[in-house]
Scaffold this motif. Structure first.
Motif, PDB file in Angstrom:
ATOM      1  N   ALA A  88       0.828  -1.216   0.000  1.00 20.35           N
ATOM      2  CA  ALA A  88       0.000   0.000   0.000  1.00 20.35           C
ATOM      3  C   ALA A  88       0.861   1.264   0.000  1.00 20.35           C
ATOM      4  O   ALA A  88       0.550   2.229  -0.713  1.00 20.35           O
ATOM      5  N   LEU A  89       1.927   1.279   0.783  1.00 23.97           N
ATOM      6  CA  LEU A  89       2.744   2.496   0.903  1.00 23.97           C
ATOM      7  C   LEU A  89       3.481   2.827  -0.393  1.00 23.97           C
ATOM      8  O   LEU A  89       3.283   3.911  -0.960  1.00 23.97           O
ATOM      9  N   PRO A  90       4.317   1.922  -0.924  1.00 15.70           N
ATOM     10  CA  PRO A  90       4.997   2.286  -2.185  1.00 15.70           C
ATOM     11  C   PRO A  90       4.016   2.386  -3.346  1.00 15.70           C
ATOM     12  O   PRO A  90       4.166   3.250  -4.213  1.00 15.70           O
ATOM     13  N   GLY A  91       3.002   1.512  -3.358  1.00 12.45           N
ATOM     14  CA  GLY A  91       2.044   1.528  -4.459  1.00 12.45           C
ATOM     15  C   GLY A  91       1.294   2.838  -4.546  1.00 12.45           C
ATOM     16  O   GLY A  91       1.176   3.439  -5.627  1.00 12.45           O
ATOM     17  N   ALA A  92       0.783   3.319  -3.413  1.00  6.91           N
ATOM     18  CA  ALA A  92       0.004   4.562  -3.412  1.00  6.91           C
ATOM     19  C   ALA A  92       0.866   5.751  -3.810  1.00  6.91           C
ATOM     20  O   ALA A  92       0.447   6.600  -4.612  1.00  6.91           O
ATOM     21  N   LEU A  93       2.081   5.826  -3.278  1.00 11.31           N
ATOM     22  CA  LEU A  93       2.935   6.979  -3.559  1.00 11.31           C
ATOM     23  C   LEU A  93       3.369   7.009  -5.022  1.00 11.31           C
ATOM     24  O   LEU A  93       3.336   8.074  -5.669  1.00 11.31           O
ATOM     25  N   LEU A 122      -2.502  16.495  -9.119  1.00 12.10           N
ATOM     26  CA  LEU A 122      -2.708  15.950  -7.772  1.00 12.10           C
ATOM     27  C   LEU A 122      -4.176  15.616  -7.524  1.00 12.10           C
ATOM     28  O   LEU A 122      -4.501  14.613  -6.897  1.00 12.10           O
ATOM     29  N   ALA A 123      -5.077  16.476  -8.021  1.00 14.75           N
ATOM     30  CA  ALA A 123      -6.509  16.225  -7.835  1.00 14.75           C
ATOM     31  C   ALA A 123      -6.951  14.962  -8.558  1.00 14.75           C
ATOM     32  O   ALA A 123      -7.874  14.268  -8.108  1.00 14.75           O
ATOM     33  N   LEU A 124      -6.290  14.650  -9.674  1.00 10.91           N
ATOM     34  CA  LEU A 124      -6.635  13.428 -10.417  1.00 10.91           C
ATOM     35  C   LEU A 124      -6.030  12.179  -9.784  1.00 10.91           C
ATOM     36  O   LEU A 124      -6.434  11.067 -10.110  1.00 10.91           O
ATOM     37  N   SER A 125      -5.059  12.358  -8.892  1.00  8.55           N
ATOM     38  CA  SER A 125      -4.293  11.203  -8.390  1.00  8.55           C
ATOM     39  C   SER A 125      -4.946  10.487  -7.216  1.00  8.55           C
ATOM     40  O   SER A 125      -4.560   9.360  -6.889  1.00  8.55           O
ATOM     41  N   VAL A 155      -5.845   4.876   2.478  1.00  7.57           N
ATOM     42  CA  VAL A 155      -5.415   5.525   3.721  1.00  7.57           C
ATOM     43  C   VAL A 155      -4.100   6.270   3.489  1.00  7.57           C
ATOM     44  O   VAL A 155      -3.917   7.408   3.942  1.00  7.57           O
ATOM     45  N   VAL A 156      -3.182   5.639   2.753  1.00 10.15           N
ATOM     46  CA  VAL A 156      -1.908   6.300   2.423  1.00 10.15           C
ATOM     47  C   VAL A 156      -2.166   7.535   1.566  1.00 10.15           C
ATOM     48  O   VAL A 156      -1.566   8.601   1.770  1.00 10.15           O
ATOM     49  N   GLU A 157      -3.078   7.419   0.582  1.00  7.54           N
ATOM     50  CA  GLU A 157      -3.417   8.569  -0.256  1.00  7.54           C
ATOM     51  C   GLU A 157      -3.989   9.712   0.581  1.00  7.54           C
ATOM     52  O   GLU A 157      -3.656  10.882   0.370  1.00  7.54           O
ATOM     53  N   ALA A 253     -12.359  12.259   7.277  1.00  4.56           N
ATOM     54  CA  ALA A 253     -12.405  10.842   6.937  1.00  4.56           C
ATOM     55  C   ALA A 253     -11.341  10.051   7.699  1.00  4.56           C
ATOM     56  O   ALA A 253     -11.612   8.981   8.248  1.00  4.56           O
ATOM     57  N   LEU A 254     -10.123  10.596   7.737  1.00  2.00           N
ATOM     58  CA  LEU A 254      -9.029   9.892   8.410  1.00  2.00           C
ATOM     59  C   LEU A 254      -9.271   9.838   9.917  1.00  2.00           C
ATOM     60  O   LEU A 254      -9.017   8.821  10.565  1.00  2.00           O
ATOM     61  N   GLY A 255      -9.780  10.932  10.478  1.00  2.00           N
ATOM     62  CA  GLY A 255     -10.094  10.945  11.905  1.00  2.00           C
ATOM     63  C   GLY A 255     -11.143   9.915  12.262  1.00  2.00           C
ATOM     64  O   GLY A 255     -11.014   9.187  13.256  1.00  2.00           O
ATOM     65  N   ALA A 256     -12.204   9.821  11.474  1.00  2.16           N
ATOM     66  CA  ALA A 256     -13.259   8.844  11.734  1.00  2.16           C
ATOM     67  C   ALA A 256     -12.749   7.413  11.570  1.00  2.16           C
ATOM     68  O   ALA A 256     -13.142   6.510  12.313  1.00  2.16           O
TER      69      ALA A 256
END
Length: 559
Positions: A88-93, A122-125, A155-157, A253-256
């Motif tokens: 997830a970490l390398p893939g998302a970045l 960035l908005a498209l990513s 979550v990483v995104e 979203a992340l907080g929830a």
């Protein structure tokens, strides 16, 4: 009326029209969310007739995002998150970087400034968490390993976008913004403060929250009041999400999501998920309605080629990049296609970033319109891409030498070692999935000295099992080659301990084609699915609620 009823108008019109159009969409064999999006377009300011309050609709949609992410957190432990970190970490970045380059190149070709191109890319990513979760839940994949990869990826995104939203204003002047940036803190100071805030929030939730919130839920449960319990769940989701944004600068979203993760430590987490489900579904509908309200249909007529280009970057560019990354990390083709479909859309973070870019003078107004058009089209078509995963996988295996090579590539984890004891090669059990249920089954089989081979999609988990001396094979059990490596042809029983509602029939069919005498034992979460499997596949199906009820009834009778 003597007083304002904007909230009531928005709720009544939004939910009522969404119900009607969602029902019509379902009758036409289209996803219901298509109806929800069209309802938003009709209620928006760009179409004639009644116009709902877009501001109120957006806030109601945020509540839906909070409750939905809270529910995901209740099913997603810290161990689940850590289990997928290597992909997830390398893939998302890397996927975000590729999508940003594609979107930025497109914007530069249209003559936009460097800052506008960067914001647009960035908005498209970044994909919409709400859309992803709705898709995974409807397909029964949320609790699967592939589903956990997709959720971990997003979550990483989300964490990356928190940094982007904080860093964009101080970088505005350098990127061509009209803002002067006078009085702004140095960039390194802003970045350090942001990382400190996010780190402090995660530390507080995982160290303090894991002890405080389950204890609080227990105290509320002791009162015996159902209303207080429901209130506690909803208050925890919304209040923690708001506090995380206000105090630590992370998204709602992340907080929830982290609030749900710490609540999961409570023995009442399943009840909490059930109590919040009706509100979660209702407010999630309002999210799609609010997206539709932002859409101006005239952009489809005025800039059709630009809209098409944006949709291609979202649906094709991001998906191909994600698929290639997952395959490079040596995960199955099915996992790669599912992650690709998950990311073939954009949503809430894209809207927030676009609005910030416009306010800073970086992104032209037409860029925001194109992003909204791309979001609407990609969200509406996303269920179609999920539906094409199975047929596309079969077509690629039948016609592509590369796809067959990926399935058959030499991987030490994809087959049992030559030194494997003979007891694991004949009359053994093949156990698909080594999660919470699979581990317990494995422990019981080991306690009775019954040999078994584990089939698991988590490479790290297979490596760990091999190190412990367990017989384990890495891969997707829906793939015949994986079951062959688990020696299904000479096995005694196939045990499917994952909640994979889509591929379970393929697993059963493949195992019986290779071993007609094999017995099958299946886990299911859905009563209708369990009944169909029992009737059609003639297998032993265990439904969680049914087995719990039987065990409790036996305990009562024994007393």
């Amino acid at each position: 009326m003597p007083h304002s009823v904007s909230l009531i108008n928005t709720l009544a019109a939004g939910l009522g029209l969404a119900l009607i159009l969602g029902f019509l969409a379902a009758r036409l064999r289209l996803p219901a969310l298509v109806g929800y999006l069209i309802a938003g377009v009709i209620l928006g300011p760009f179409t004639p007739g009644f116009v709902a309050d877009a501001g109120i609709a957006a806030q109601l949609a945020e509540i839906g995002v909070m409750l939905l992410m809270f529910g995901v957190g209740l099913h997603f432990s810290l161990d689940d998150l850590l289990a997928v970190r290597k992909i997830a970490l390398p893939g998302a970045l890397v996927q975000m970087a590729v999508a940003t380059l594609l979107g930025g190149a497109l914007a530069s070709w249209w003559g936009w400034s460097l800052g506008g191109a960067l914001v647009f890319g960035l908005a498209l990513s970044v994909a919409s968490t709400v859309v992803l979760l709705r898709a995974l839940e409807s397909l029964g994949l949320l609790d699967s390993f592939t589903g956990r990869i997709a959720v971990g990826w997003l979550v990483v995104e989300d964490l990356a976008m928190v940094l982007v939203l904080v860093l964009l204003p101080p970088l505005g002047a350098a990127l061509g913004s009209g803002a002067t940036g006078a009085g702004a803190a140095p960039l390194w100071q802003t970045l350090g403060l942001t990382l400190l805030q996010v780190g402090g929030f995660i530390f507080l939730m995982l160290v303090v929250g894991r002890r405080v919130f389950p204890w609080l839920l227990w105290q509320i449960t002791r009162t015996g009041s159902r209303e207080l319990f429901t209130l506690c769940v909803v208050a925890a989701a919304v209040s923690i999400a708001f506090a995380s944004a206000a105090l630590f600068g992370v998204s709602f979203a992340l907080g929830a999501f982290f609030a749900g993760m710490v609540m999961r430590e409570s023995e009442f987490s399943h009840r909490a998920a059930q109590e919040s489900l009706p509100l979660r579904d209702a407010f999630a509908v309002l999210f799609f309605v609010s997206v539709g309200m932002l859409f101006d249909p005239s952009v489809l007529i005025e800039r059709p080629l630009q809209v098409l280009a944006v949709v291609l970057v979202i649906v094709v560019g991001k998906s191909v990049a994600a698929c290639a990354l997952v395959l490079l990390l040596r995960y199955p083709l099915g996992t790669a296609l599912t992650v690709s479909a998950s990311l073939a859309q954009i949503g809430e973070f894209s809207f927030i970033l676009a609005a910030l870019g416009v306010s800073l003078g970086l992104l032209p107004q037409e860029g925001q319109s194109l992003l909204l058009a791309g979001a609407l089209i990609s969200i509406a078509t996303n269920p179609l891409w999920f539906g094409l995963i199975g047929p596309l996988q079969k077509w690629l295996h039948a016609r592509s030498r590369l796809a067959r090579g990926l399935a058959e590539r030499d991987d030490p984890l994809a087959e049992l070692p030559m030194s494997t004891d003979a007891k694991y090669l004949s009359r053994q059990a093949v156990l698909v999935g080594y999660g919470r249920v699979g581990r317990r089954i494995a422990a019981e089989l080991a306690a009775h000295d019954l040999p078994f081979v584990v089939v698991e999609q988590n490479r790290e988990l297979v490596e760990k099992l091999r190190a412990e001396g367990r017989a384990a094979v890495w891969g997707d059990a829906a793939d015949a080659a994986v079951l062959i490596q688990a020696h299904i042809a000479r096995a005694r029983v196939l045990v499917v301990a994952t909640a994979d509602a889509i591929n379970v029939r393929q697993m059963i069919g493949t195992s019986r084609a290779l071993n007609p005498a094999i017995q099958t034992v299946i886990r299911s979460h859905n009563e209708d699915e369990a009944r169909l499997l029992t009737e059609e596949a003639e297998t032993s199906v265990f439904l969680g609620e049914h087995e719990l009820a039987q065990s409790m009834a036996r305990a009562v009778l024994n007393r």
